[in-house]
Write a protein that holds these residues in place. Sequence first.
Motif, PDB file in Angstrom:
ATOM      1  N   ARG A 138       3.943 -23.267  72.954  1.00  0.00           N
ATOM      2  CA  ARG A 138       2.897 -23.313  71.934  1.00  0.00           C
ATOM      3  C   ARG A 138       2.370 -21.902  71.764  1.00  0.00           C
ATOM      4  O   ARG A 138       1.796 -21.336  72.695  1.00  0.00           O
ATOM      5  CB  ARG A 138       1.762 -24.241  72.377  1.00  0.00           C
ATOM      6  N   TYR A 139       2.583 -21.335  70.571  1.00  0.00           N
ATOM      7  CA  TYR A 139       2.172 -19.956  70.355  1.00  0.00           C
ATOM      8  C   TYR A 139       0.748 -19.872  69.821  1.00  0.00           C
ATOM      9  O   TYR A 139       0.219 -20.832  69.264  1.00  0.00           O
ATOM     10  CB  TYR A 139       3.119 -19.287  69.360  1.00  0.00           C
ATOM     11  N   ASP A 140       0.156 -18.682  69.966  1.00  0.00           N
ATOM     12  CA  ASP A 140      -1.139 -18.428  69.349  1.00  0.00           C
ATOM     13  C   ASP A 140      -0.964 -18.381  67.826  1.00  0.00           C
ATOM     14  O   ASP A 140       0.155 -18.291  67.323  1.00  0.00           O
ATOM     15  CB  ASP A 140      -1.696 -17.094  69.865  1.00  0.00           C
ATOM     16  N   ASP A 141      -2.083 -18.431  67.098  1.00  0.00           N
ATOM     17  CA  ASP A 141      -2.026 -18.491  65.631  1.00  0.00           C
ATOM     18  C   ASP A 141      -1.283 -17.308  65.030  1.00  0.00           C
ATOM     19  O   ASP A 141      -0.519 -17.453  64.080  1.00  0.00           O
ATOM     20  CB  ASP A 141      -3.446 -18.532  65.038  1.00  0.00           C
ATOM     21  N   PHE A 142      -1.523 -16.136  65.588  1.00  0.00           N
ATOM     22  CA  PHE A 142      -0.861 -14.945  65.051  1.00  0.00           C
ATOM     23  C   PHE A 142       0.650 -15.109  65.093  1.00  0.00           C
ATOM     24  O   PHE A 142       1.353 -14.919  64.097  1.00  0.00           O
ATOM     25  CB  PHE A 142      -1.274 -13.698  65.844  1.00  0.00           C
ATOM     26  N   THR A 143       1.175 -15.486  66.273  1.00  0.00           N
ATOM     27  CA  THR A 143       2.620 -15.615  66.436  1.00  0.00           C
ATOM     28  C   THR A 143       3.161 -16.774  65.583  1.00  0.00           C
ATOM     29  O   THR A 143       4.230 -16.665  64.969  1.00  0.00           O
ATOM     30  CB  THR A 143       2.971 -15.843  67.919  1.00  0.00           C
ATOM     31  N   GLU A 144       2.395 -17.868  65.556  1.00  0.00           N
ATOM     32  CA  GLU A 144       2.834 -19.029  64.782  1.00  0.00           C
ATOM     33  C   GLU A 144       2.911 -18.688  63.289  1.00  0.00           C
ATOM     34  O   GLU A 144       3.876 -19.062  62.606  1.00  0.00           O
ATOM     35  CB  GLU A 144       1.868 -20.194  65.031  1.00  0.00           C
TER      36      GLU A 144
END
Lengths: 181, 125
Positions: A138-144
Amino acid sequence: MTVFISGGVKSGKSSLAQKIAVRLAGPGPKYYVATMIPYDEEDRARVRRHIADRAGLGFETLELGRGVERCLDLAAPGATFLVDSVTALLLNEMYPENPAGDADKNAARRSIDGLLKVAREAKNAVFVSDYIYSDAIRYDDFTENYRADLASIDRALAAACDTVLELCAGNIYVHKGEWEL
Amino acid sequence: MDLIIGGAYQGKRAYAKSHFSVREDDIFTCREDGKVDWSARCIAGLENLALWCVREGVDPVELFKKHESQWENSVLISEDIFCGVVPLGAENRAWREAAGRLCGYLSSRADSVTRMFCGLAQRLK
């Protein structure tokens, strides 16, 4: 002819892309459009590795970290372009000023417009991207958001290009079109 | 049952709509709460359901076997989260294996299996 290549890291994408570009160009002019802007020694080592890889193949290098479509104006007529990579281009387009600022929300759109212009107008173009969509994290918003944006560019290029290849550990799967070396 | 797998953002739902006449309203997306509308024409987000299963100690394959009569004519969509490197963290490792096992089971039961890659469909079965 236009070719889109993606796959996992170190799967042989760049070297296959070089071979295809060399073949497509024949005796015509060919350009390696380098989109990575090196920020540290690790980046510079990667650039040196890529330069060594393509030494003797006759590419002229165009360093375009942003505004990739400018390669069309900088090249000789009838040129073949190898754009490596879509991944780095998006990252640079997200940060038009400096890497510490806020991400530009129009970066994906601008990248798509520029890349599709190259695909439309170049005699031949080969695009390299990275397949970063199949892991259990589960990535952070930036990475997602970055993954979603890169995927939107990948899908646009895959739809537009004549041939779409996936590399997996040096093996080639043809998703669309034809190719030969 | 038709199974569509692929990475994040690869066009799995778009393919379900264009190829299997699924409408947006037909799609139930699983969250990590264990809720499933088994009557939905299309059940998406199976990887999220698999994560809930891991947390609750439920075997996802057994869960699907229990409801087989309800999904045997459905379109099922899962992200193929099982292709990356072995993740750090026991839960993520268990999640990855649960999702992989579930997709393996569903593939064996499916009439068709399609993998999406950059918006392009690759028929695996």
